[in-house]
Design a protein around this motif. Structure first.
Motif, PDB file in Angstrom:
ATOM      1  N   ASP A   1       0.806  -1.229   0.000  1.00  0.00           N
ATOM      2  CA  ASP A   1       0.000   0.000   0.000  1.00  0.00           C
ATOM      3  C   ASP A   1       0.837   1.276   0.000  1.00  0.00           C
ATOM      4  OD1 ASP A   1      -2.379  -1.437   0.018  1.00  0.00           O
ATOM      5  OD2 ASP A   1      -2.394  -1.591   2.211  1.00  0.00           O
ATOM      6  N   ILE A   2       2.150   1.120   0.059  1.00  0.00           N
ATOM      7  CA  ILE A   2       3.024   2.300   0.096  1.00  0.00           C
ATOM      8  C   ILE A   2       3.176   2.883  -1.311  1.00  0.00           C
ATOM      9  CG2 ILE A   2       5.387   3.103   0.522  1.00  0.00           C
ATOM     10  CD1 ILE A   2       5.594   1.045   2.744  1.00  0.00           C
ATOM     11  N   TYR A   3       3.014   4.181  -1.417  1.00  0.00           N
ATOM     12  CA  TYR A   3       3.253   4.881  -2.680  1.00  0.00           C
ATOM     13  C   TYR A   3       3.769   6.275  -2.357  1.00  0.00           C
ATOM     14  CZ  TYR A   3       2.544   7.366  -7.059  1.00  0.00           C
ATOM     15  OH  TYR A   3       2.741   8.127  -8.185  1.00  0.00           O
ATOM     16  N   VAL A   4       4.932   6.603  -2.921  1.00  0.00           N
ATOM     17  CA  VAL A   4       5.552   7.908  -2.687  1.00  0.00           C
ATOM     18  C   VAL A   4       5.921   8.513  -4.034  1.00  0.00           C
ATOM     19  CG1 VAL A   4       7.464   9.150  -1.599  1.00  0.00           C
ATOM     20  CG2 VAL A   4       6.486   7.144  -0.470  1.00  0.00           C
ATOM     21  N   ASN A   5       5.687   9.813  -4.190  1.00  0.00           N
ATOM     22  CA  ASN A   5       6.067  10.525  -5.413  1.00  0.00           C
ATOM     23  C   ASN A   5       7.001  11.667  -5.028  1.00  0.00           C
ATOM     24  OD1 ASN A   5       6.154  12.201  -7.766  1.00  0.00           O
ATOM     25  ND2 ASN A   5       4.284  11.195  -8.489  1.00  0.00           N
ATOM     26  N   LEU A   6       8.301  11.480  -5.317  1.00  0.00           N
ATOM     27  CA  LEU A   6       9.307  12.485  -4.970  1.00  0.00           C
ATOM     28  C   LEU A   6       9.685  13.276  -6.217  1.00  0.00           C
ATOM     29  CD1 LEU A   6      11.639  10.326  -2.677  1.00  0.00           C
ATOM     30  CD2 LEU A   6       9.936  12.010  -1.952  1.00  0.00           C
ATOM     31  N   HIS A   7       9.060  14.437  -6.369  1.00  0.00           N
ATOM     32  CA  HIS A   7       9.355  15.310  -7.512  1.00  0.00           C
ATOM     33  C   HIS A   7       9.219  14.561  -8.842  1.00  0.00           C
ATOM     34  CE1 HIS A   7      10.728  18.277  -4.622  1.00  0.00           C
ATOM     35  NE2 HIS A   7      11.553  17.379  -4.092  1.00  0.00           N
ATOM     36  N   GLY A   8       8.158  13.771  -8.957  1.00  0.00           N
ATOM     37  CA  GLY A   8       7.896  13.047 -10.193  1.00  0.00           C
ATOM     38  C   GLY A   8       8.476  11.651 -10.250  1.00  0.00           C
ATOM     39  N   PHE A   9       9.309  11.281  -9.260  1.00  0.00           N
ATOM     40  CA  PHE A   9       9.880   9.933  -9.230  1.00  0.00           C
ATOM     41  C   PHE A   9       9.021   9.058  -8.321  1.00  0.00           C
ATOM     42  CE2 PHE A   9      12.651   6.569  -7.641  1.00  0.00           C
ATOM     43  CZ  PHE A   9      13.194   6.093  -8.825  1.00  0.00           C
ATOM     44  N   GLU A  10       8.353   8.072  -8.919  1.00  0.00           N
ATOM     45  CA  GLU A  10       7.433   7.216  -8.174  1.00  0.00           C
ATOM     46  C   GLU A  10       8.176   6.082  -7.465  1.00  0.00           C
ATOM     47  OE1 GLU A  10       3.309   7.055 -10.571  1.00  0.00           O
ATOM     48  OE2 GLU A  10       5.045   6.270 -11.674  1.00  0.00           O
ATOM     49  N   ILE A  11       7.750   5.810  -6.245  1.00  0.00           N
ATOM     50  CA  ILE A  11       8.274   4.662  -5.500  1.00  0.00           C
ATOM     51  C   ILE A  11       7.088   3.876  -4.955  1.00  0.00           C
ATOM     52  CG2 ILE A  11       9.664   3.875  -3.555  1.00  0.00           C
ATOM     53  CD1 ILE A  11      11.291   6.429  -3.767  1.00  0.00           C
ATOM     54  N   PHE A  12       6.905   2.672  -5.490  1.00  0.00           N
ATOM     55  CA  PHE A  12       5.913   1.745  -4.950  1.00  0.00           C
ATOM     56  C   PHE A  12       6.588   0.900  -3.870  1.00  0.00           C
ATOM     57  CE2 PHE A  12       4.415   2.795  -9.161  1.00  0.00           C
ATOM     58  CZ  PHE A  12       3.037   2.902  -9.015  1.00  0.00           C
ATOM     59  N   GLY A  13       5.797   0.398  -2.952  1.00  0.00           N
ATOM     60  CA  GLY A  13       6.354  -0.375  -1.844  1.00  0.00           C
ATOM     61  C   GLY A  13       7.184  -1.566  -2.285  1.00  0.00           C
ATOM     62  N   LEU A  14       6.764  -2.223  -3.377  1.00  0.00           N
ATOM     63  CA  LEU A  14       7.488  -3.411  -3.834  1.00  0.00           C
ATOM     64  C   LEU A  14       8.907  -3.086  -4.295  1.00  0.00           C
ATOM     65  CD1 LEU A  14       4.769  -5.453  -5.786  1.00  0.00           C
ATOM     66  CD2 LEU A  14       5.749  -5.940  -3.546  1.00  0.00           C
ATOM     67  N   GLN A  15       9.142  -1.844  -4.692  1.00  0.00           N
ATOM     68  CA  GLN A  15      10.492  -1.468  -5.113  1.00  0.00           C
ATOM     69  C   GLN A  15      11.479  -1.562  -3.948  1.00  0.00           C
ATOM     70  OE1 GLN A  15       8.297   1.783  -7.701  1.00  0.00           O
ATOM     71  NE2 GLN A  15      10.465   2.257  -7.624  1.00  0.00           N
ATOM     72  N   LEU A  16      11.007  -1.305  -2.740  1.00  0.00           N
ATOM     73  CA  LEU A  16      11.852  -1.473  -1.555  1.00  0.00           C
ATOM     74  C   LEU A  16      12.180  -2.947  -1.336  1.00  0.00           C
ATOM     75  CD1 LEU A  16       9.939   0.969   0.830  1.00  0.00           C
ATOM     76  CD2 LEU A  16      12.093   1.428  -0.364  1.00  0.00           C
ATOM     77  N   LEU A  17      11.199  -3.802  -1.639  1.00  0.00           N
ATOM     78  CA  LEU A  17      11.414  -5.249  -1.519  1.00  0.00           C
ATOM     79  C   LEU A  17      12.514  -5.711  -2.467  1.00  0.00           C
ATOM     80  CD1 LEU A  17      10.089  -7.939  -0.269  1.00  0.00           C
ATOM     81  CD2 LEU A  17       8.988  -8.131  -2.493  1.00  0.00           C
ATOM     82  N   PHE A  18      12.531  -5.180  -3.687  1.00  0.00           N
ATOM     83  CA  PHE A  18      13.542  -5.573  -4.669  1.00  0.00           C
ATOM     84  C   PHE A  18      14.948  -5.165  -4.215  1.00  0.00           C
ATOM     85  CE2 PHE A  18       9.891  -4.757  -7.830  1.00  0.00           C
ATOM     86  CZ  PHE A  18       9.372  -6.025  -7.603  1.00  0.00           C
ATOM     87  N   LEU A  19      15.042  -4.009  -3.583  1.00  0.00           N
ATOM     88  CA  LEU A  19      16.335  -3.545  -3.077  1.00  0.00           C
ATOM     89  C   LEU A  19      16.843  -4.470  -1.969  1.00  0.00           C
ATOM     90  CD1 LEU A  19      18.479  -1.311  -3.273  1.00  0.00           C
ATOM     91  CD2 LEU A  19      17.188  -0.039  -1.539  1.00  0.00           C
ATOM     92  N   MET A  20      15.955  -4.838  -1.060  1.00  0.00           N
ATOM     93  CA  MET A  20      16.329  -5.772   0.012  1.00  0.00           C
ATOM     94  C   MET A  20      16.737  -7.123  -0.563  1.00  0.00           C
ATOM     95  SD  MET A  20      13.604  -5.058   3.109  1.00  0.00           S
ATOM     96  CE  MET A  20      12.117  -4.963   2.116  1.00  0.00           C
ATOM     97  N   ALA A  21      16.016  -7.567  -1.593  1.00  0.00           N
ATOM     98  CA  ALA A  21      16.305  -8.864  -2.208  1.00  0.00           C
ATOM     99  C   ALA A  21      17.692  -8.885  -2.840  1.00  0.00           C
ATOM    100  CB  ALA A  21      15.248  -9.190  -3.256  1.00  0.00           C
ATOM    101  N   GLY A  22      18.114  -7.752  -3.415  1.00  0.00           N
ATOM    102  CA  GLY A  22      19.442  -7.681  -4.017  1.00  0.00           C
ATOM    103  C   GLY A  22      20.541  -7.919  -2.994  1.00  0.00           C
ATOM    104  N   ILE A  23      20.396  -7.310  -1.820  1.00  0.00           N
ATOM    105  CA  ILE A  23      21.378  -7.500  -0.745  1.00  0.00           C
ATOM    106  C   ILE A  23      21.343  -8.945  -0.249  1.00  0.00           C
ATOM    107  CG2 ILE A  23      22.028  -6.761   1.581  1.00  0.00           C
ATOM    108  CD1 ILE A  23      20.696  -4.039   0.898  1.00  0.00           C
ATOM    109  N   PHE A  24      20.144  -9.474  -0.113  1.00  0.00           N
ATOM    110  CA  PHE A  24      19.935 -10.846   0.350  1.00  0.00           C
ATOM    111  C   PHE A  24      20.631 -11.837  -0.586  1.00  0.00           C
ATOM    112  CE2 PHE A  24      16.216 -13.595   2.193  1.00  0.00           C
ATOM    113  CZ  PHE A  24      17.152 -14.374   2.860  1.00  0.00           C
ATOM    114  N   ARG A  25      20.450 -11.656  -1.880  1.00  0.00           N
ATOM    115  CA  ARG A  25      21.048 -12.564  -2.867  1.00  0.00           C
ATOM    116  C   ARG A  25      22.573 -12.494  -2.845  1.00  0.00           C
ATOM    117  NH1 ARG A  25      17.253 -11.916  -8.327  1.00  0.00           N
ATOM    118  NH2 ARG A  25      15.304 -12.639  -7.375  1.00  0.00           N
ATOM    119  N   PHE A  26      23.089 -11.269  -2.748  1.00  0.00           N
ATOM    120  CA  PHE A  26      24.543 -11.099  -2.781  1.00  0.00           C
ATOM    121  C   PHE A  26      25.223 -11.847  -1.633  1.00  0.00           C
ATOM    122  CE2 PHE A  26      28.442  -8.825  -1.615  1.00  0.00           C
ATOM    123  CZ  PHE A  26      29.131  -8.882  -2.824  1.00  0.00           C
ATOM    124  N   SER A  27      24.590 -11.868  -0.476  1.00  0.00           N
ATOM    125  CA  SER A  27      25.195 -12.519   0.691  1.00  0.00           C
ATOM    126  C   SER A  27      25.353 -14.027   0.500  1.00  0.00           C
ATOM    127  CB  SER A  27      24.371 -12.233   1.951  1.00  0.00           C
ATOM    128  OG  SER A  27      23.052 -12.733   1.817  1.00  0.00           O
TER     129      SER A  27
END
Length: 459
Positions: free
Chosen positions: A362-388
């Motif tokens: 349900d998270i949605y943020v618009n920073l000066h036209g740059f959209e961030i949906f909640g799932l995008q945070l999940l993808f960032l966490m997943a990248g760190i998780f995979r690298f480890s």
């Protein structure tokens, strides 16, 4: 053996008609048709790896019947036709989530039995020195098949109201053709030393258990986010199936070339090296999805098509061969145990990812036209998780291995058309230089410590 390898490839291509129903955008769309939410979608996406636990029981069937080709065909038939039975429920208008989950579970139990039996069979059929080339070439043609079938399925789903019924029907035809092709592959005898190994013996193999733990951790990291990439495109960004299919076609044609190269390279540098390379690149790609929104998706999907193709080609090829290399016998119990830990990791990862996705959806943020949906945070966490996961893979001992840094320096040297030996010399000099610096630092610390002690005694 050329004829056997030809039919091995044909069987793989025909099997794609089913395999592409349980992954990618068609799977996501079919799950949404059966009203699965974020959490249930995560669970459904993890069912295929979770059901790999049943690979442990394949050893019983192999020892009892000793005809692995027959067993693989029987298991595949039960697996694929049971999932295609969803056609009946779609025609009756019954689209409860439980129906989809149950059909998928039954299908994947038999798929797991087939997988372990097939691995045992291939270990005896394909000589170790040819595995990289044989499976690399096979995967190259699978990439072509992937591209064509994905486009076919996506076009049908986009243009026909009963599109999902049609693709399920097509998958049954593919299953019949795969069984016919499988019958042309020699059913080599089961090696006497490769059957009947007690499970406790496998647990005592320290190196194999290190690989098993890596498999557990890697599957946990992958299933944490795997269900949501196409879900994000379809639900949050409104991308249509056909455009996703175009990108997947690009992905598969790049993979076709990459498999051709990696199939030869992996036999020389080692499959573990290729696995490290793929995991690190896949981690970067997942992190890149943090920037995937309505303004950037066209550019980033092209980048993803190329980079993820290279990453997953390396991962799929190397992780298919590594269990054969690390196991000291061809008994299915090795592959079954490895798969059961993969199953446990997938279960934990999918639940963790599903709960996290539900919380972030349900998270949605618009920073000066740059959209961030909640799932995008999940993808960032997943990248760190995979690298480890790389740190656990490095603990596994294999016969042939080149450190990742040396491999990358050599690869860059070839790309830049520089002599390989110069780059490797630089790597070795840097490595020796670092060791000398560390020795000097240790000596300096010891001298300082001795001086302080002497000063204390004089005081």
């Amino acid at each position: 053996m050329k004829k056997a390898y030809l039919f091995l490839t044909l069987e793989g291509v025909f099997s794609l008609f089913y395999a592409l129903l349980i992954q990618g955008p068609v799977f996501t769309g079919l799950a949404m048709l059966f009203n699965l939410d974020e959490f249930l979608l995560s669970v459904a996406a993890a069912i295929p790896p979770m059901m790999q636990f049943f690979q442990l029981f394949a050893s019983f069937f192999v020892q009892k019947y000793r005809k692995r080709r027959f067993l693989v065909n029987v298991f595949n038939a039960f697996s694929r036709f049971s999932f295609a039975f969803l056609i009946v429920f779609l025609l009756l208008g019954k689209t409860e989530p439980l129906i989809f989950i149950v059909a998928l579970v039954i299908s994947q139990i038999f798929a797991a039995l087939s997988s372990s039996t097939w691995n045992s069979w291939m270990r005896d059929l394909v000589p170790p020195e040819e595995r990289g080339r044989v499976f690399g070439n096979r995967n190259m043609f699978l990439s072509i098949g992937n591209a064509l079938i994905i486009y076919l399925y996506s076009s049908i789903v986009d243009h026909f109201s009963s599109g999902f019924v049609l693709v399920l029907l097509i998958s049954t035809v593919g299953t019949v053709l795969s069984i016919l092709a499988m019958n042309k592959i020699p059913d080599v005898p089961v090696k006497e030393t490769g059957t009947g190994i007690p499970l406790k013996v496998v647990f005592k193999d320290e190196n194999f258990m290190k690989f098993v733990f890596f498999t557990f951790y890697w599957n946990m990291a992958v299933t944490f986010s795997s269900a949501f990439y196409h879900y994000h495109l379809l639900k949050n960004l409104g991308v249509d199936y056909t455009y996703i299919a175009y990108m997947m076609i690009v992905n598969n044609f790049v993979a076709m070339l990459v498999y051709r190269i990696l199939g030869k390279v992996s036999d020389r540098v080692g499959h573990k090296t290729i696995a490290e390379f793929g995991i690190i690149l896949a981690s970067f790609v997942s992190g890149m999805w943090f920037f995937m929104n309505t303004n950037t998706y066209r550019t980033l999907m092209v980048a993803d098509a190329f980079l993820s193709s290279i990453a997953w080609s390396a991962i799929n090829l190397s992780l298919a061969i590594l269990p054969m290399e690390v196991a000291f016998e061809s008994d299915p119990v090795f592959f079954g145990l490895n798969a059961s830990f993969a199953s446990a990791g997938s279960l934990i990862g999918s639940f963790a990812g599903g709960i996290t996705a539900k919380f972030l959806s349900d998270i949605y943020v618009n920073l000066h036209g740059f959209e961030i949906f909640g799932l995008q945070l999940l993808f960032l966490m997943a990248g760190i998780f995979r690298f480890s996961a790389v740190f656990f893979l490095r603990k596994v001992k294999v016969k042939k291995y080149i450190p990742f840094r040396a491999f990358m320096l050599s690869t860059l040297s070839v790309t830049l058309r520089r002599p390989v030996y110069r780059i490797l010399d630089v790597y070795l000099l840097l490595k020796r230089g670092n060791e000398r610096v560390r020795r000097l630092v240790r000596r300096s610390k010891r001298r300082k410590s001795n001086t302080d002690e002497q000063g204390g005694e004089q005081g």
